[in-house]
Design a protein around this motif. Sequence first.
Motif, mmCIF file in Angstrom:
data_model
loop_
_atom_site.group_PDB
_atom_site.id
_atom_site.type_symbol
_atom_site.label_atom_id
_atom_site.label_comp_id
_atom_site.label_asym_id
_atom_site.label_seq_id
_atom_site.Cartn_x
_atom_site.Cartn_y
_atom_site.Cartn_z
ATOM 1 N N THR A 115 37.605 -27.712 -57.498
ATOM 2 C CA THR A 115 37.577 -28.365 -56.411
ATOM 3 C C THR A 115 36.330 -29.373 -56.481
ATOM 4 O O THR A 115 35.560 -29.549 -57.671
ATOM 5 C CB THR A 115 37.196 -27.415 -55.237
ATOM 6 O OG1 THR A 115 35.944 -26.818 -55.400
ATOM 7 C CG2 THR A 115 38.315 -26.734 -54.953
ATOM 8 N N THR A 118 33.297 -27.504 -57.735
ATOM 9 C CA THR A 118 33.448 -26.937 -59.165
ATOM 10 C C THR A 118 32.346 -27.411 -60.166
ATOM 11 O O THR A 118 32.476 -28.592 -60.230
ATOM 12 C CB THR A 118 34.655 -26.747 -59.605
ATOM 13 O OG1 THR A 118 35.542 -26.212 -58.726
ATOM 14 C CG2 THR A 118 34.931 -25.806 -60.947
ATOM 15 N N TYR A 264 43.672 -29.245 -60.379
ATOM 16 C CA TYR A 264 42.584 -29.886 -59.588
ATOM 17 C C TYR A 264 43.054 -29.957 -58.144
ATOM 18 O O TYR A 264 44.316 -29.752 -57.997
ATOM 19 C CB TYR A 264 42.657 -31.337 -59.886
ATOM 20 C CG TYR A 264 41.871 -31.596 -61.383
ATOM 21 C CD1 TYR A 264 40.417 -31.168 -61.477
ATOM 22 C CD2 TYR A 264 42.291 -32.675 -62.161
ATOM 23 C CE1 TYR A 264 39.894 -31.715 -62.593
ATOM 24 C CE2 TYR A 264 41.723 -32.969 -63.565
ATOM 25 C CZ TYR A 264 40.426 -32.504 -63.626
ATOM 26 O OH TYR A 264 39.704 -32.581 -64.611
ATOM 27 N N ASP A 265 42.298 -29.892 -57.293
ATOM 28 C CA ASP A 265 42.535 -29.840 -55.922
ATOM 29 C C ASP A 265 43.167 -31.359 -55.615
ATOM 30 O O ASP A 265 42.485 -32.396 -56.206
ATOM 31 C CB ASP A 265 41.233 -29.558 -54.903
ATOM 32 C CG ASP A 265 41.671 -29.878 -53.379
ATOM 33 O OD1 ASP A 265 41.634 -28.695 -52.749
ATOM 34 O OD2 ASP A 265 41.658 -30.957 -52.979
#
Length: 294
Positions: A115, A118, A264-265
Amino acid sequence: MKKVMLVGVGGYIGGKFTEYINTHYPAWQIDAVDSMNGIWKGADFHGYDAVYNVSGLAHANARQGSEELYYAVNGQLPIDVAKKAKEEGVPLFVQMSSQIVYGDMSGLGEEKMITAETIPSETTVYGKSKMMAERGLQELVDDTFQVAIMRPPLIYSEFARDNFPRLVNFAKKMPIFPKLENKQSMVYVDNLCELIKLIIENNKGGIYYPQQECYIETSKMVADIAKAVGNKMWQTRIFNPALRFFSKFEKFSFIHKAFGSIAYDMGLSNHFDGKYRVVSYEESIRRIAKAHMV
């Protein structure tokens, strides 16, 4: 029309970018200079809209070079090239980094979601050398010089390198394949090329996290390719316990890479409102199948 100088010749990404631009945007000028042995130092960057660094030692070759070589080629070289570009009036430098700066993917049956919060936690010399370049490049940014850092996940296509061809071969030939849930971000190579085109066109720096419009499960992708090429494949969970066990050993690291998770978000990847996604997941499967039809 834009003028772009590629630093690094003979690589997969640079070759695909040149091919993509020449096909879809023929008014653009793409030149290239070798990054080896300091040849790039003799290139004239004046008048270019962007310098795109596609040189570097790949993650797959980690055992073939010393740590010093990795830090020299993946870490210091991009900084030196960017300094030259800045001194010669180039407004934008594009650097190929990697999702690997966030460390390895999760174990089988686990999930790893990256996110905006991160923090990079590079664990290998490859990841550390990429982050060395990122940190040095960001120090060069000012009102006249932008740096765009690409952190792509696995890049796939009809003839991608590394582990992806192995999955395609399984899909083409194997009558049986494991059914094991995982979640990975991947990006089709044309979408990566289109994103870089948009970055250069808009002279836009920042950090970029390209990915397809959906997360990809390895078992589903293999099944989709198998169906598209006409291979009748049966998927089963019977192998899952053994896969989880053997994936913990370095000798069988390909199992971990195939069935681990790292994503990945989706909110990180909506660059240019998603307009860089010119090839959908479904279309990418059709292209792969067409290229490998038996």
